[in-house]
Design an enzyme around this catalytic site. Structure first.
Site, PDB file in Angstrom:
ATOM      1  N   SER A 174      41.886  43.164  40.680  1.00 29.92           N
ATOM      2  CA  SER A 174      40.519  43.004  40.638  1.00 29.92           C
ATOM      3  C   SER A 174      39.754  41.649  40.901  1.00 29.92           C
ATOM      4  O   SER A 174      40.336  41.118  41.818  1.00 29.92           O
ATOM      5  CB  SER A 174      40.086  43.609  39.298  1.00 29.92           C
ATOM      6  OG  SER A 174      38.707  43.814  39.472  1.00 29.92           O
ATOM      7  N   ARG A 244      28.883  48.321  30.210  1.00 33.22           N
ATOM      8  CA  ARG A 244      30.031  48.392  29.968  1.00 33.22           C
ATOM      9  C   ARG A 244      30.337  50.210  30.330  1.00 33.22           C
ATOM     10  O   ARG A 244      31.458  50.042  30.769  1.00 33.22           O
ATOM     11  CB  ARG A 244      30.732  48.027  28.804  1.00 33.22           C
ATOM     12  CG  ARG A 244      32.413  48.045  28.410  1.00 33.22           C
ATOM     13  CD  ARG A 244      32.763  47.073  29.717  1.00 33.22           C
ATOM     14  NE  ARG A 244      34.292  47.090  29.666  1.00 33.22           N
ATOM     15  CZ  ARG A 244      35.058  46.433  30.360  1.00 33.22           C
ATOM     16  NH1 ARG A 244      34.261  45.722  31.617  1.00 33.22           N
ATOM     17  NH2 ARG A 244      36.177  46.107  30.355  1.00 33.22           N
ATOM     18  N   ASP A 342      41.226  54.652  44.094  1.00 33.66           N
ATOM     19  CA  ASP A 342      40.510  53.556  43.791  1.00 33.66           C
ATOM     20  C   ASP A 342      39.291  53.524  44.774  1.00 33.66           C
ATOM     21  O   ASP A 342      39.342  53.129  45.742  1.00 33.66           O
ATOM     22  CB  ASP A 342      41.002  51.989  43.555  1.00 33.66           C
ATOM     23  CG  ASP A 342      40.301  50.933  43.135  1.00 33.66           C
ATOM     24  OD1 ASP A 342      39.235  51.066  43.148  1.00 33.66           O
ATOM     25  OD2 ASP A 342      40.908  49.714  43.169  1.00 33.66           O
ATOM     26  N   HIS A 375      40.374  52.761  39.739  1.00 37.76           N
ATOM     27  CA  HIS A 375      40.645  51.000  39.780  1.00 37.76           C
ATOM     28  C   HIS A 375      41.512  50.439  38.686  1.00 37.76           C
ATOM     29  O   HIS A 375      42.115  49.683  38.848  1.00 37.76           O
ATOM     30  CB  HIS A 375      39.329  50.293  39.915  1.00 37.76           C
ATOM     31  CG  HIS A 375      39.293  48.913  39.721  1.00 37.76           C
ATOM     32  ND1 HIS A 375      39.949  48.188  40.932  1.00 37.76           N
ATOM     33  CD2 HIS A 375      38.816  47.885  38.941  1.00 37.76           C
ATOM     34  CE1 HIS A 375      39.915  47.253  40.733  1.00 37.76           C
ATOM     35  NE2 HIS A 375      39.319  46.557  39.583  1.00 37.76           N
ATOM     36  N   ASP A 376      41.524  51.401  37.579  1.00 36.89           N
ATOM     37  CA  ASP A 376      42.211  50.985  36.560  1.00 36.89           C
ATOM     38  C   ASP A 376      43.778  51.128  36.399  1.00 36.89           C
ATOM     39  O   ASP A 376      44.497  50.873  35.727  1.00 36.89           O
ATOM     40  CB  ASP A 376      41.706  51.759  35.175  1.00 36.89           C
ATOM     41  CG  ASP A 376      40.866  50.824  34.447  1.00 36.89           C
ATOM     42  OD1 ASP A 376      40.533  49.857  34.808  1.00 36.89           O
ATOM     43  OD2 ASP A 376      40.230  51.403  33.155  1.00 36.89           O
TER      44      ASP A 376
END
EC number: 2.3.1.31
Length: 403
Positions: A174, A244, A342, A375-376
């Site tokens: 990232s 968040r 992602d 993405h994680d």
């Protein structure tokens, strides 16, 4: 089942301590200002070779810190690994513990791995919550606006202070991948290889938009107080919590959310007909993530770091709008890893980087891993990344430079 905090898995680097180093000189910034003093929080794993040629710099993402591996000697504020990635991850373990250690992707039997908290951070490196020597109060909104290049210049100055001139590799996911790419462009003769994972040469407009929403949530919280909330007894926890929540949704994928939560209600006896309490499992998950995050992170750091990653644009900054021109001076071998699901840092971004490097005759590999977690994945798919990275880093010196 997660392991107890005192249990170390095979291949662990053991118990580690975060250290701090004060840079001897001011750091020049893209905004035209200089920053001094600058303190850098860091950890190291493995042994530095006599020739100092086995150093791997690991760079963290937006909410990370210097504690990348091993068990923290003095854990505080919760782990930097959260979301799906926190499940099964022992308390106090570094956020990339599965990747750093003997026999792992970044093998500490071979490499001396260095991890720093980035400039602007709130986990030991100088940032908006640090004391401004001119006022004796936290910088707050007086902290200079920073860029990814400023973060990398700070890392370069830090390594100079350690007597490390050259890096065997720079790696990160990232925002950490952005730093790796910036290293290849800013210091082409000082790094042998870069490994940007789930990253990009410039955040796509959708990513810029989501980050803008997260920042607005903080800025519009009355407790932000123009950024001068330290010492007032109030902090923009509500705004940062919402930011968040937004972030977590962008880090995941629709299939991952469906599998993990579906439309399951938190109560087995049906809806309670409330607009204030979380009714669905996914709502409870987001609220929990928000509450945990605000306990360990500074809102101004979130603003500054988010802005830095949206400014990042190699083509604009170094190529007059051309990515190929920006990458002309790169001499490092490049390993790009992307993930099929992602959508925030899509594989197409890595494909654009790979295409530009290949057109220039630069050595580059691109691996797109089929995985459902969005993405994680760069935190969740450690086992599948490890053989790719180990093979890439194991290439003999004489093979380097071939594509």
């Amino acid at each position: 089942m997660s392991q107890p905090a005192t249990t170390l898995a095979p291949g662990s680097v053991g118990v580690v301590e975060t250290r701090h180093l004060d840079l001897p000189e001011p750091v020049p910034l893209d905004c035209g200002r200089e920053l001094h003093p600058v303190r850098v929080a860091y950890e190291t794993y493995g042994t530095l070779s006599p020739r100092r040629d086995n150093v791997v710099l690991v760079c963290h993402a937006l909410s990370g810190d210097a504690h990348a591996a091993g068990l923290s000697r003095a854990p505080s504020g919760g782990s930097a690994r959260d979301g799906f990635g926190a499940e099964g991850h022992g308390k106090g373990l570094g956020w990339w513990d599965g990747m750093i250690g003997p026999g792992k992707a970044f093998d500490t039997d071979r490499f001396f791995v260095v991890s720093t908290n980035l400039l602007g951070g709130c986990r030991g490196t100088t940032g908006p919550s640090s004391i401004d020597p001119a006022t004796g109060e936290p910088y707050g909104p007086d902290f200079p606006v920073i860029t990814v290049a400023d973060m990398v210049r700070t890392q370069r100055a830090f390594l100079d202070a350690l007597g490390i001139e050259r890096l065997a590799a720079v790696a990160g996911g990232s925002l950490g991948g952005m730093q790796a790419l910036q290293w290849a462009v800013l210091y082409p003769d000082q790094v042998d290889a870069v490994i940007p994972i789930a990253s990009t040469h410039a955040l796509h407009p959708q990513g810029v938009a989501w980050n803008a929403i997260a920042r607005e949530a903080i800025l519009r919280d009355p407790a932000w107080q123009g950024g001068r909330y330290h010492g007032t007894g109030r902090a923009p926890d509500a705004g940062m919590g919402i930011g968040r929540m937004v972030g977590h949704i962008t880090y995941l994928s629709a299939p991952a959310l469906e599998v993990k939560f579906g439309r399951r209600l938190r109560s087995g006896d049906g809806p309670h007909y409330t607009i204030t309490d979380p009714e669905f499992e996914v709502e409870g998950y987001l609220r929990h993530q928000a509450e945990a995050f605000v306990k360990r992170f500074d809102a101004n750091t979130y603003l500054y770091t988010s802005r830095a990653l949206t400014y990042f644009d190699l083509a604009r900054q170094h190529g007059g709008g051309s990515l190929a021109r920006a990458l002309e001076g790169v001499s490092a071998r490049t390993l790009l890893i992307a993930f099929s699901s992602d959508w925030l840092y899509p594989p197409s971004a890595s494909e654009e980087i790979a295409g530009a490097l290949r057109a220039l005759g630069k050595p580059v590999e691109l691996h797109v891993i089929e995985a459902p977690y969005g993405h994680d994945c760069f935190l969740l798919e450690e086992a599948r990344q490890t053989p790719v990275i180990r093979r890439f880093l194991a290439q003999p010196v004489q093979e380097r430079g071939s594509s």
